[in-house]
Design a protein around this motif. Structure first.
Motif, PDB file in Angstrom:
ATOM      1  N   THR A 137       0.856  -1.178   0.000  1.00 50.89           N
ATOM      2  CA  THR A 137       0.000   0.000   0.000  1.00 50.89           C
ATOM      3  C   THR A 137       0.896   1.234   0.000  1.00 50.89           C
ATOM      4  OG1 THR A 137      -0.117   0.319   2.395  1.00 50.89           O
ATOM      5  CG2 THR A 137      -1.699  -1.226   1.421  1.00 50.89           C
ATOM      6  N   GLN A 138       0.291   2.394  -0.220  1.00 51.67           N
ATOM      7  CA  GLN A 138       1.042   3.643  -0.168  1.00 51.67           C
ATOM      8  C   GLN A 138       0.977   4.284   1.212  1.00 51.67           C
ATOM      9  OE1 GLN A 138       3.053   4.485  -2.745  1.00 51.67           O
ATOM     10  NE2 GLN A 138       2.307   2.468  -3.413  1.00 51.67           N
ATOM     11  N   ALA A 139       0.382   3.573   2.161  1.00 53.75           N
ATOM     12  CA  ALA A 139       0.295   4.074   3.532  1.00 53.75           C
ATOM     13  C   ALA A 139       0.977   3.090   4.467  1.00 53.75           C
ATOM     14  CB  ALA A 139      -1.167   4.255   3.933  1.00 53.75           C
ATOM     15  N   GLU A 140       1.276   3.543   5.672  1.00 48.49           N
ATOM     16  CA  GLU A 140       1.849   2.648   6.673  1.00 48.49           C
ATOM     17  C   GLU A 140       0.834   1.576   7.047  1.00 48.49           C
ATOM     18  OE1 GLU A 140       4.378   3.062  10.758  1.00 48.49           O
ATOM     19  OE2 GLU A 140       2.534   4.234  10.636  1.00 48.49           O
ATOM     20  N   THR A 141       1.316   0.347   7.183  1.00 48.77           N
ATOM     21  CA  THR A 141       0.495  -0.763   7.668  1.00 48.77           C
ATOM     22  C   THR A 141       0.884  -1.041   9.109  1.00 48.77           C
ATOM     23  OG1 THR A 141       0.329  -1.768   5.481  1.00 48.77           O
ATOM     24  CG2 THR A 141      -0.067  -3.198   7.371  1.00 48.77           C
TER      25      THR A 141
END
Length: 296
Positions: free
Chosen positions: A205-209
């Motif tokens: 993803t382009q966000a923190e997981t």
């Protein structure tokens, strides 16, 4: 550095740096060598900050003790600060310790770390048994309370797995913490249908997981068709509160089997969902993680 070998698998272990598994490699059926743990070129194990590669043990608690506080509702005390980010104490003491090699042969080693001093009350003996066979690596952990009082303990393992844009993660959990700023829990929640990875979605993803799962069934599978590799992680009943984490756009993902959730050493909301284990003097907490590989 210790080297283990079994069939197509080899591992390197640094006893003086937390008994860290610095590399785990597999000779695939096509003859190519595949890294099963993240191992950046030129990376050197360190005790200055948590290593972002390989696999290493977290004990006598896993993940974060915010503000350096251990509080299980019965006892409250402070532990040394060791988080470079300044949040308190992170991942316990084992990853910064020199482990003694008790046994070492071709595909198997036993290492021990003992803590017998410090301003906090933790006194314990920890043991790691690392074994290779032709299809995977198993790490067995045990920690014995050697203090003269009961104390809250936890532990876990922190493997870093290679990931690509086509990596899929499959795992099922019944619940998770609700995480606020800085990974501090504000509560917990049930998860429908096994949670966000039950259907084996693409991980990237382009966000923190960031997940701190509860009620995990003990199996996580990562498939990366571009590498022709599937890695399956399994864990004992004592390590069913895994953390899944990766920053945005990372070339890795972490699936960390733990005995308790993020922040349980210090935060009431996390402790309510997943407390540490209170060990009487002489009692032992033990568990294991296995990393298995196959071609796809």
């Amino acid at each position: 550095m210790l080297t283990l070998q079994s069939g197509p698998l080899s591992a390197a272990i640094a006893p003086e740096v937390g008994a860290m598994v610095t590399a785990l490699e597999w000779r695939a059926p096509d003859g190519q060598l595949r890294s099963l743990l993240r191992a950046p070129a030129g990376a050197v194990p360190s005790i200055a900050a948590p290593n972002r590669f390989g696999s290493w043990a977290m004990l006598p608690f896993a993940n974060r003790a915010f503000d350096c506080v251990i509080d299980d509702g019965e006892q409250r005390f402070r532990v040394p600060a060791n988080d470079p980010a300044g949040t308190g104490s992170i991942h316990g003491f084992g990853w910064q310790s020199d482990w003694e090699v008790l046994r070492y042969d071709h595909g198997h080693t036993v290492l021990e770390h003992r803590r017998s001093a410090g301003e906090d009350p933790y006194r314990y003996r920890a043991r790691q048994e690392i074994s290779l066979d032709d299809s995977g690596m198993t790490i067995a952990l045990a920690i014995i309370n050697e203090a003269d009082v009961a104390l809250p303990f936890g532990f876990g393992l922190h493997p870093w797995f290679p990931a690509a844009t086509d990596t899929r993660l499959r795992m099922r959990s019944d619940g998770a913490l609700i995480l606020g700023n800085g990974f501090r829990a504000t509560g917990s929640q049930p998860l429908a249908d096994g949670g966000p990875y039950a259907a084996s979605p693409l991980f990237a993803t382009q966000a923190e997981t960031a997940w701190s799962f509860l009620g995990w069934d003990g199996t996580a599978r990562m498939e990366t068709p571009s590498r022709g590799v599937a890695i399956t992680v399994t864990a004992s009943e004592t390590l069913r509160c895994p953390v899944v984490w990766a920053p945005p756009g990372a070339d890795f993902l972490c699936v960390e089997p733990q005995s308790h959730a993020i922040g349980s050493p210090s935060e009431a909301a996390a402790r309510a969902a997943s407390p540490l284990t209170r060990l009487q003097p002489g009692e032992t907490l033990s568990g294991w993680m296995r990393i298995a590989v196959e071609a796809i």
